[in-house]
Design a protein around this motif. Structure first.
Motif, PDB file in Angstrom:
ATOM      1  N   LEU A  20       0.849  -1.188   0.000  1.00  0.00           N
ATOM      2  CA  LEU A  20       0.000   0.000   0.000  1.00  0.00           C
ATOM      3  C   LEU A  20       0.883   1.235   0.000  1.00  0.00           C
ATOM      4  CD1 LEU A  20      -2.719  -1.055   2.593  1.00  0.00           C
ATOM      5  CD2 LEU A  20      -2.966  -0.892   0.104  1.00  0.00           C
ATOM      6  N   LYS A  21       0.319   2.320  -0.467  1.00  0.00           N
ATOM      7  CA  LYS A  21       0.987   3.621  -0.426  1.00  0.00           C
ATOM      8  C   LYS A  21       0.116   4.543   0.405  1.00  0.00           C
ATOM      9  CE  LYS A  21       2.136   7.523  -3.389  1.00  0.00           C
ATOM     10  NZ  LYS A  21       1.980   8.038  -4.765  1.00  0.00           N
ATOM     11  N   GLU A  22       0.734   5.303   1.307  1.00  0.00           N
ATOM     12  CA  GLU A  22       0.009   6.301   2.069  1.00  0.00           C
ATOM     13  C   GLU A  22       0.548   7.672   1.687  1.00  0.00           C
ATOM     14  OE1 GLU A  22      -1.105   7.597   6.607  1.00  0.00           O
ATOM     15  OE2 GLU A  22       0.991   7.190   6.109  1.00  0.00           O
ATOM     16  N   ASN A  23      -0.344   8.556   1.265  1.00  0.00           N
ATOM     17  CA  ASN A  23      -0.043   9.977   1.116  1.00  0.00           C
ATOM     18  C   ASN A  23      -0.660  10.660   2.319  1.00  0.00           C
ATOM     19  OD1 ASN A  23       1.183   9.755  -1.473  1.00  0.00           O
ATOM     20  ND2 ASN A  23      -0.847   9.641  -2.393  1.00  0.00           N
ATOM     21  N   ALA A  24       0.122  11.484   3.005  1.00  0.00           N
ATOM     22  CA  ALA A  24      -0.373  12.124   4.222  1.00  0.00           C
ATOM     23  C   ALA A  24       0.077  13.577   4.261  1.00  0.00           C
ATOM     24  CB  ALA A  24       0.149  11.381   5.452  1.00  0.00           C
ATOM     25  N   LEU A  25      -0.593  14.343   5.104  1.00  0.00           N
ATOM     26  CA  LEU A  25      -0.219  15.732   5.342  1.00  0.00           C
ATOM     27  C   LEU A  25       0.509  15.821   6.674  1.00  0.00           C
ATOM     28  CD1 LEU A  25      -3.488  17.594   4.280  1.00  0.00           C
ATOM     29  CD2 LEU A  25      -1.435  17.123   2.911  1.00  0.00           C
ATOM     30  N   ALA A  26       1.698  16.376   6.655  1.00  0.00           N
ATOM     31  CA  ALA A  26       2.480  16.573   7.877  1.00  0.00           C
ATOM     32  C   ALA A  26       2.203  17.968   8.403  1.00  0.00           C
ATOM     33  CB  ALA A  26       3.963  16.383   7.591  1.00  0.00           C
ATOM     34  N   ALA A  27       0.940  18.223   8.668  1.00  0.00           N
ATOM     35  CA  ALA A  27       0.516  19.522   9.192  1.00  0.00           C
ATOM     36  C   ALA A  27      -0.734  19.302  10.026  1.00  0.00           C
ATOM     37  CB  ALA A  27       0.212  20.490   8.052  1.00  0.00           C
ATOM     38  N   ARG A  28      -0.836  20.016  11.110  1.00  0.00           N
ATOM     39  CA  ARG A  28      -2.035  19.946  11.952  1.00  0.00           C
ATOM     40  C   ARG A  28      -3.073  20.892  11.356  1.00  0.00           C
ATOM     41  NH1 ARG A  28      -3.305  16.654  16.197  1.00  0.00           N
ATOM     42  NH2 ARG A  28      -4.860  17.632  17.498  1.00  0.00           N
ATOM     43  N   LEU A  29      -4.208  20.354  10.972  1.00  0.00           N
ATOM     44  CA  LEU A  29      -5.268  21.171  10.384  1.00  0.00           C
ATOM     45  C   LEU A  29      -6.276  21.556  11.452  1.00  0.00           C
ATOM     46  CD1 LEU A  29      -6.027  19.186   7.112  1.00  0.00           C
ATOM     47  CD2 LEU A  29      -4.406  21.028   7.466  1.00  0.00           C
ATOM     48  N   PRO A  30      -6.942  22.688  11.279  1.00  0.00           N
ATOM     49  CA  PRO A  30      -8.025  23.008  12.209  1.00  0.00           C
ATOM     50  C   PRO A  30      -9.090  21.919  12.114  1.00  0.00           C
ATOM     51  CG  PRO A  30      -7.815  24.700  10.484  1.00  0.00           C
ATOM     52  CD  PRO A  30      -6.784  23.657  10.217  1.00  0.00           C
TER      53      PRO A  30
END
Length: 193
Positions: A104-114
């Protein structure tokens, strides 16, 4: 073990069943940590008989609900070639997943979103993270983790094990165009029944 096969949709999510009565952790039982969830999904993914028991559908994802530790929600998921979840988060739940077969591939955001109060955000450069997770590899994540999970193989199924605590109170779905992330839908357990 119950197995479901979703309708063909571009980015289905596991359709959680209602939590069985008594599934939430009691006051005397501590909530499982991210590390404990990761340990559980690793041990479960190593159970060759369980992994082989999941029927695989060439058209759509399949899943089976598992008993997770400490009242957590757990799933065994089969991914046909070319399928994925689309961008989403698990709201207030922490979680973990491990690839049991395939990759599997995971794309993620390394940022805390509101967490609330927005519909569209512009992301800055450098927030994207990509992980390739072959069989035996996985990760834990905290609350409000925004990601998408994909089986990019054109020929092979992938199978994974997932666990969340508390059991999913909601899933927020997003669309993404370049640096623009847009909240599209909020799903709650009653939407999955």
């Amino acid at each position: 073990m119950s197995v479901s096969s979703p309708a063909s949709s571009p980015a289905p999510s596991p359709a959680p069943a209602p939590a069985p009565s008594g599934a939430s952790a009691s006051a005397a039982e501590a909530a499982p940590t991210e590390a404990e969830l990761l340990d559980f999904v690793r041990r479960t993914a190593a159970d060759a008989d369980l992994i082989a028991s999941l029927p695989l559908d060439p058209q759509g994802r399949t899943w089976s609900r598992l008993a997770g530790p400490g009242g957590s929600e757990a799933w065994l998921i089969g991914w046909p070639p070319g399928t994925g979840t689309g961008w989403h988060d698990h709201a207030e739940s922490v979680g973990a997943f491990v690839t049991a077969a395939g990759e599997l591939k995971e794309n993620a955001l390394a940022a805390r979103l509101p967490t609330d109060g927005w519909k569209t955000l512009e992301l800055t450069d450098g927030v994207d993270r990509e992980r390739r997770l072959p069989a035996g590899q996985g990760r834990a994540f905290g609350r409000h983790h925004v990601h998408e999970v994909l089986n990019e193989s054109t020929e092979l199924h992938a199978i994974s094990v997932h666990a969340y605590y508390p059991p999913l109170p909601r899933i927020r779905r997003y669309s993404r165009s370049g640096h623009i992330l847009r909240l599209e839908q909020v799903e709650r357990p009653e939407d999955w029944q």
